[in-house]
Design a protein around this motif. Structure first.
Motif, PDB file in Angstrom:
ATOM      1  N   ILE A 192      -4.611  10.804  -5.404  1.00 19.19           N
ATOM      2  CA  ILE A 192      -5.502   9.752  -5.899  1.00 19.19           C
ATOM      3  C   ILE A 192      -5.138   8.407  -5.282  1.00 19.19           C
ATOM      4  CG2 ILE A 192      -6.073   8.400  -7.962  1.00 19.19           C
ATOM      5  CD1 ILE A 192      -5.983  10.995  -9.558  1.00 19.19           C
ATOM      6  N   VAL A 193      -3.847   8.134  -5.181  1.00 19.81           N
ATOM      7  CA  VAL A 193      -3.411   6.863  -4.586  1.00 19.81           C
ATOM      8  C   VAL A 193      -3.834   6.782  -3.126  1.00 19.81           C
ATOM      9  CG1 VAL A 193      -1.405   5.474  -3.955  1.00 19.81           C
ATOM     10  CG2 VAL A 193      -1.500   6.586  -6.187  1.00 19.81           C
ATOM     11  N   LEU A 194      -3.638   7.868  -2.380  1.00 18.90           N
ATOM     12  CA  LEU A 194      -4.054   7.873  -0.974  1.00 18.90           C
ATOM     13  C   LEU A 194      -5.572   7.736  -0.840  1.00 18.90           C
ATOM     14  CD1 LEU A 194      -1.758  10.724   0.437  1.00 18.90           C
ATOM     15  CD2 LEU A 194      -1.499   8.255   0.783  1.00 18.90           C
ATOM     16  N   LEU A 200     -10.631   1.798  -0.335  1.00 14.26           N
ATOM     17  CA  LEU A 200     -10.626   0.339  -0.322  1.00 14.26           C
ATOM     18  C   LEU A 200     -10.732  -0.217   1.093  1.00 14.26           C
ATOM     19  CD1 LEU A 200      -7.850  -0.455  -2.962  1.00 14.26           C
ATOM     20  CD2 LEU A 200     -10.316  -0.767  -3.226  1.00 14.26           C
ATOM     21  N   GLY A 201     -10.157   0.491   2.061  1.00 18.38           N
ATOM     22  CA  GLY A 201     -10.132  -0.027   3.422  1.00 18.38           C
ATOM     23  C   GLY A 201     -11.213   0.511   4.332  1.00 18.38           C
ATOM     24  N   ALA A 244      -5.108  -7.114   1.760  1.00 20.91           N
ATOM     25  CA  ALA A 244      -3.686  -6.843   1.990  1.00 20.91           C
ATOM     26  C   ALA A 244      -2.933  -6.756   0.664  1.00 20.91           C
ATOM     27  CB  ALA A 244      -3.087  -7.934   2.881  1.00 20.91           C
ATOM     28  N   ILE A 245      -3.247  -7.639  -0.282  1.00 22.42           N
ATOM     29  CA  ILE A 245      -2.600  -7.589  -1.593  1.00 22.42           C
ATOM     30  C   ILE A 245      -2.923  -6.280  -2.310  1.00 22.42           C
ATOM     31  CG2 ILE A 245      -2.588  -8.639  -3.886  1.00 22.42           C
ATOM     32  CD1 ILE A 245      -3.030 -11.339  -2.488  1.00 22.42           C
ATOM     33  N   GLY A 249      -0.302  -3.307  -3.390  1.00 16.22           N
ATOM     34  CA  GLY A 249      -0.274  -2.729  -4.726  1.00 16.22           C
ATOM     35  C   GLY A 249      -0.370  -1.211  -4.703  1.00 16.22           C
ATOM     36  N   VAL A 250      -1.262  -0.685  -3.872  1.00 12.71           N
ATOM     37  CA  VAL A 250      -1.385   0.764  -3.733  1.00 12.71           C
ATOM     38  C   VAL A 250      -0.097   1.363  -3.181  1.00 12.71           C
ATOM     39  CG1 VAL A 250      -2.585   2.592  -2.471  1.00 12.71           C
ATOM     40  CG2 VAL A 250      -3.885   0.727  -3.475  1.00 12.71           C
TER      41      VAL A 250
END
Length: 265
Positions: A192-194, A200-201, A244-245, A249-250
């Protein structure tokens, strides 16, 4: 000893040259004239819309790919059916295909002159140059991560506990919720994090299907390009710094999950 420290110096220098210096320069450029300008850019109507649209697309893509990823992982590991290798290969397709090609394919399928574009248009459904098309593009490019993080965990835990639960009379649904899911939770969480980071990117596929309309179909990544093209460097740097922030965080969440997974394994 010299070779050991020399190798570390080369590795750290390489990472600094490729990552630390560029990211640090983005933050320097963003805040070199104070906080007011970047904050005003991000809190403007278009800036706020880009931020919330980015989050909305990411949340939908992560939710869809989490459900799909867990079900597909179970199918690949526990299922037995002909052509399983085809499904296994298709899962990795988004990693091999350029995101721009993905966007073009969606355009050809759901665009006004595409396969389903005419029917969708006649029924008042708009996919391309609107949020649904951007969501579809993001789901596709971030599809493999939950699957690829969950499959090895399922293979490692085996089927003994699931078979024991079935022997004791547990249904398939009860076995999944009480045995399988708790056992694979760290793999799913890491996936999920990946997936979140990729969603997001995302730029290429979303750029093709969005139209890049400020205040309508502009995400943070698209805003960076749009602001540069309008020669608004403050807005471009502010959006870049915010991305970037969010990436940092991720990364911190991913590191924490990795440590937790290491302790429980």
């Amino acid at each position: 000893m010299r070779a050991k420290y020399g190798l570390r110096f080369v590795a750290l220098g390489y990472l600094a040259l490729l990552l630390a210096f560029p990211v640090g320069l983005v933050f320097y450029r963003t805040f070199q004239h104070g906080l007011a300008a970047p904050i005003n850019s991000l809190t403007s109507a278009d800036g706020a819309h880009a931020f919330w649209l980015t989050l909305e697309i990411a949340v939908i893509a992560v939710a869809c790919n989490t459900v799909f990823g867990v079900l597909t992982a179970l199918l690949l590991v526990r299922g037995r059916f002909p052509g399983k290798w085809i499904l296994n290969s298709l899962v990795d397709l988004p990693l091999a295909v350029s995101p721009v090609v993905v966007g073009l394919a969606l355009l050809l399928v759901y665009g006004r002159t595409g396969w389903f574009g005419g029917w969708l248009s006649d029924n008042g459904i708009r996919v391309i140059f609107s949020t649904p098309g951007m969501v579809l593009a993001t789901i596709f490019v971030s599809l493999p991560f939950v699957v690829r993080e969950t499959v090895p965990v399922l293979e490692e835990i085996g089927t003994e506990q699931e078979q024991a639960a079935a022997t004791l009379g547990a249904s398939g649904w009860q076995t999944f919720w009480r045995i399988t899911l708790p056992a694979i939770r760290w793999g799913v969480g890491y996936g999920i994090v990946l997936t979140t980071a990729r969603a997001l990117g995302e730029f290429g596929a979303v750029s093709v299907v969005s139209g890049r309309l400020a205040g309508q179909t502009e995400t943070l990544t698209l805003r960076v390009q749009n602001e540069f093209e309008r020669f608004d460097l403050t807005g471009a740097y502010a959006a870049s710094a915010l991305l970037a922030i969010m990436a940092v965080g991720v990364l911190l969440i991913m590191t924490a999950l990795e440590k937790r997974r290491g302790r429980t394994s």
